[in-house]
Design an enzyme around this catalytic site. Structure first.
Site, PDB file in Angstrom:
ATOM      1  N   VAL A   7      14.884  -7.018  -1.070  1.00 18.43           N
ATOM      2  CA  VAL A   7      16.036  -6.323  -0.494  1.00 18.43           C
ATOM      3  C   VAL A   7      16.563  -7.162   0.664  1.00 18.43           C
ATOM      4  O   VAL A   7      15.793  -7.671   1.481  1.00 18.43           O
ATOM      5  CB  VAL A   7      15.690  -4.862  -0.107  1.00 18.43           C
ATOM      6  CG1 VAL A   7      14.569  -4.793   0.892  1.00 18.43           C
ATOM      7  CG2 VAL A   7      16.894  -4.135   0.451  1.00 18.43           C
ATOM      8  N   GLU A  52      10.144  -5.005  -5.188  1.00 11.23           N
ATOM      9  CA  GLU A  52       9.010  -5.801  -4.671  1.00 11.23           C
ATOM     10  C   GLU A  52       9.063  -7.196  -5.295  1.00 11.23           C
ATOM     11  O   GLU A  52       8.985  -7.329  -6.516  1.00 11.23           O
ATOM     12  CB  GLU A  52       7.686  -5.088  -5.020  1.00 11.23           C
ATOM     13  CG  GLU A  52       6.432  -5.930  -4.804  1.00 11.23           C
ATOM     14  CD  GLU A  52       6.222  -6.391  -3.362  1.00 11.23           C
ATOM     15  OE1 GLU A  52       6.158  -5.551  -2.466  1.00 11.23           O
ATOM     16  OE2 GLU A  52       6.154  -7.623  -3.144  1.00 11.23           O
ATOM     17  N   GLN A  81      -5.420  -6.095   1.408  1.00 12.84           N
ATOM     18  CA  GLN A  81      -5.598  -6.967   2.580  1.00 12.84           C
ATOM     19  C   GLN A  81      -6.870  -6.684   3.397  1.00 12.84           C
ATOM     20  O   GLN A  81      -7.444  -7.617   3.977  1.00 12.84           O
ATOM     21  CB  GLN A  81      -4.369  -6.880   3.497  1.00 12.84           C
ATOM     22  CG  GLN A  81      -3.056  -7.261   2.808  1.00 12.84           C
ATOM     23  CD  GLN A  81      -1.824  -6.816   3.610  1.00 12.84           C
ATOM     24  OE1 GLN A  81      -1.758  -6.955   4.817  1.00 12.84           O
ATOM     25  NE2 GLN A  81      -0.850  -6.266   2.905  1.00 12.84           N
ATOM     26  N   THR A  87      -2.501   0.569   9.824  1.00 11.17           N
ATOM     27  CA  THR A  87      -3.607   0.328   8.887  1.00 11.17           C
ATOM     28  C   THR A  87      -3.316   0.991   7.539  1.00 11.17           C
ATOM     29  O   THR A  87      -2.437   1.860   7.442  1.00 11.17           O
ATOM     30  CB  THR A  87      -4.934   0.939   9.403  1.00 11.17           C
ATOM     31  OG1 THR A  87      -4.790   2.366   9.457  1.00 11.17           O
ATOM     32  CG2 THR A  87      -5.337   0.416  10.771  1.00 11.17           C
ATOM     33  N   ALA A  88      -4.109   0.578   6.519  1.00  6.34           N
ATOM     34  CA  ALA A  88      -3.998   1.233   5.209  1.00  6.34           C
ATOM     35  C   ALA A  88      -4.510   2.668   5.306  1.00  6.34           C
ATOM     36  O   ALA A  88      -4.038   3.558   4.578  1.00  6.34           O
ATOM     37  CB  ALA A  88      -4.795   0.455   4.168  1.00  6.34           C
ATOM     38  N   CYS A 137     -10.122   2.132  11.695  1.00  8.77           N
ATOM     39  CA  CYS A 137     -10.394   0.703  11.698  1.00  8.77           C
ATOM     40  C   CYS A 137     -11.900   0.496  11.569  1.00  8.77           C
ATOM     41  O   CYS A 137     -12.635   0.714  12.536  1.00  8.77           O
ATOM     42  CB  CYS A 137      -9.869   0.121  13.022  1.00  8.77           C
ATOM     43  SG  CYS A 137      -9.928  -1.654  13.029  1.00  8.77           S
ATOM     44  N   CYS A 187      -3.834  -3.761  11.637  1.00  7.68           N
ATOM     45  CA  CYS A 187      -5.292  -3.706  11.826  1.00  7.68           C
ATOM     46  C   CYS A 187      -5.724  -4.444  13.091  1.00  7.68           C
ATOM     47  O   CYS A 187      -6.258  -5.571  13.029  1.00  7.68           O
ATOM     48  CB  CYS A 187      -6.059  -4.226  10.627  1.00  7.68           C
ATOM     49  SG  CYS A 187      -7.790  -3.713  10.747  1.00  7.68           S
ATOM     50  N   SER A 207       0.829  -1.217   0.000  1.00 11.54           N
ATOM     51  CA  SER A 207       0.000   0.000   0.000  1.00 11.54           C
ATOM     52  C   SER A 207       0.859   1.261   0.000  1.00 11.54           C
ATOM     53  O   SER A 207       0.680   2.154  -0.843  1.00 11.54           O
ATOM     54  CB  SER A 207      -0.895   0.026   1.247  1.00 11.54           C
ATOM     55  OG  SER A 207      -1.526  -1.203   1.432  1.00 11.54           O
ATOM     56  N   GLY A 208       1.793   1.333   0.949  1.00  9.61           N
ATOM     57  CA  GLY A 208       2.609   2.548   1.093  1.00  9.61           C
ATOM     58  C   GLY A 208       3.590   2.718  -0.055  1.00  9.61           C
ATOM     59  O   GLY A 208       3.793   3.830  -0.555  1.00  9.61           O
TER      60      GLY A 208
END
Ligand code: FAD
Ligand code: UQ1
Length: 450
Positions: free
Chosen positions: A118, A75, A83, A345-346, A379, A201, A53-54
């Site tokens: 990485v 990635e 998620q 959280t997202a 949340c 979460c 997400s980030g």
């Protein structure tokens, strides 16, 4: 040239040198991906670690700032998952496929996707090492590596997942097992756990419990279920306003909560779960289960443990207001892998992405960051198949609500927001770098009230 001369220091690396490297992919103008036949650089103005997400949100924002060709994302996963949908997948309300998109489809066009992992960070030399021993250097580094799941810290797992009656919404490999166990339930204990570590979460371990309870009510099995929430924590939720609302639901629905109770072993062949009493070291209790939902212990990604960019535990050590690294001014952190003292959280990532965008803009102009992250996180506490309590709060665990209504009430509108609107917002706005959290909506919504 880099203001951090060391960006050029990785002995084998020179910015702008083009090499052939396996696993490096670039999205073409046609949106197609080609593999290693294309040259890829070993230096990027902005290097992003992690394409969750980030990482994807920040790569989209950085592309607008420095141009796509100057940004790369490391990635390893071919699939990107939304998620938050897994809560509903585990309860049979959504398909797992709805939570997945190919990574190549979420990678901003023109941004280099380095399909690798990485393995080490060398911030003093402004470079990172990948699992094929390639080194990549950078001028600015954004760390977005998420949080690691540690099922193996529970004796009997992960192999116990080969047995029925056990599931976990936290992993793509086990979330559908939750739905199977829920449907297969006949009679007995249904146990939902919360580990003795930070988690992402923090509401999710109990959301699936409320959904399960609602499902058994709907299917007439509720009288046969003895529902237990066995949590390592001493409270049901960290914000009093929502904790009070949840405790009311727990009482109404006849759910048992056992605090300071930590899952240490699963004997899946016997359908037994072993818990330690955190208040009485050495004391354990064995519970027979007919369904077990496991929330695994979690921790920083291995690569961050004992890394120079991390705190003593392994979280990326950032300034909690600016998200800039405390020691390395050209390094930034976002999301679950950081030591930001808020709930992971997202929604928090969304708010952080807006702040980090501003922070990096100023740092790039040799100015000091000014925009401050207030710890916003959210949340959506799903309490049944059409109800949600929308918890939103800040660093001080104080409610910071978007809508001018009592959000601690269970609402159908909020369920639709969680189940239908949020996925759209995620794929089309957050990942594209256009959603910095609901602060502007909140200000608008509360205008008339001030
Ligand atoms: P992630 O999105 O997890 O991304 C980390 C990325 O780093 C991954 O793609 C991973 O492959 C990559 N990575 C890891 N190690 C390496 C390495 N060594 N090298 C390169 N890449 C690496 N949030 C909400 O806001 N609302 C909700 O309702 C909600 N519900 C949830 C329910 C469940 C069941 C779960 C599991 C999560 C939920 N979340 C929710 C939390 C949310 O999904 C996360 O907080 C968010 O995805 C964090 O983003 P991130 O970028 O920090 O980490
Ligand atoms: C949010 O911004 C977000 O990120 C996209 C989520 O992740 C899925 C959320 O669950 C929530 C609740 C928010 C906050 C957004 C609003 C409109 C309250």
């Amino acid at each position: 040239m880099s203001p951090f001369g060391a960006a050029l220091c990785c002995s084998c690396l020179r910015p702008g040198v083009w090499l052939l490297k396996p696993g490096i992919q670039k999205k073409s103008f046609l949106g197609l991906h080609t593999t290693a036949r294309h040259a890829a650089k070993d230096y990027y103005e902005v290097l992003v670690l992690g394409g969750g997400s980030g990482g994807i949100a920040m790569s989209a924002r950085m592309k607008r700032k420095v141009g796509a060709g100057n940004v790369a994302v490391v990635e390893p996963s071919k699939t990107h998952y939304y998620q938050p949908l897994w809560t509903l997948v585990g309860a049979g309300a959504k398909q797992l496929s709805a939570s997945a998109r190919p990574t190549e489809k979420v990678m901003p066009e023109g941004v280099e996707w380095i399909k690798s992992r990485v393995t080490a960070l060398d911030p003093d030399k402004n470079c990172v090492r990948l699992d094929n021993d390639v080194k990549i250097s950078y001028k600015y580094l954004i760390i977005a590596l998420g949080i690691s799941l540690h099922y193996e810290k529970i004796k009997g797992l992960p192999e116990g997942f080969h047995h029925p009656k056990i599931g976990s919404n936290y992993s793509v490999h086990t979330v559908e097992k939750t739905w199977k166990a829920l449907q297969d339930f006949k009679e007995g204990n249904a146990i939902f756990t919360f580990p003795n570590t930070p988690v992402k979460c923090a509401g999710a371990p109990q959301k699936i419990m409320y959904l399960s309870e609602a499902y058994w009510r709907k299917t007439g099995k509720r009288p046969k279920a003895n529902i237990m929430f066995n949590t390592s924590l001493g409270v049901i939720f960290g914000v009093k306003k929502y904790a009070d609302a949840l405790l009311e639901i727990i009482e109404e629905r006849n759910i048992a909560v056992n605090y300071k109770c930590n899952l240490v072993e699963v004997r899946a062949d016997k359908q037994e779960a072993v818990f330690e009493n955190l208040d009485k070291p050495g004391e354990t209790e064995v519970h027979q289960y007919e369904m077990l939902h496991v929330t695994p212990p979690m921790g920083p990604p291995d690569v961050l443990i004992n890394s120079p960019v991390s705190d003593e535990v392994g979280w990326v050590d950032v300034n909690k207001e600016t998200l800039q690294h405390k020691k390395y001014p050209n390094i930034f952190g976002i999301g679950d892998c950081t030591n930001l003292p808020t709930s992971r959280t997202a929604a928090a990532v969304a708010a952080q992405s807006g702040v980090l965008d501003k922070t990096i803009s100023l740092v790039m102009k040799n100015q000091s960051p000014t925009k401050k992250y207030d710890g916003y996180t959210s949340c959506p506490l799903v309490t049944s198949y059409n109800k949600v309590i929308l918890a939103e709060f800040d660093y001080n665990a104080q409610p910071l609500e978007t809508f001018p209504i009592d959000q601690s009430k269970q609402r159908t509108t909020m369920y639709h927001m969680k189940a239908d609107m949020m996925p759209f917002l995620y794929w089309n706005a957050l990942l594209k770098g256009y959603w910095g959290g609901p602060a502007p909506i909140r200000k608008l919504m509360h205008l008339g009230l001030k």
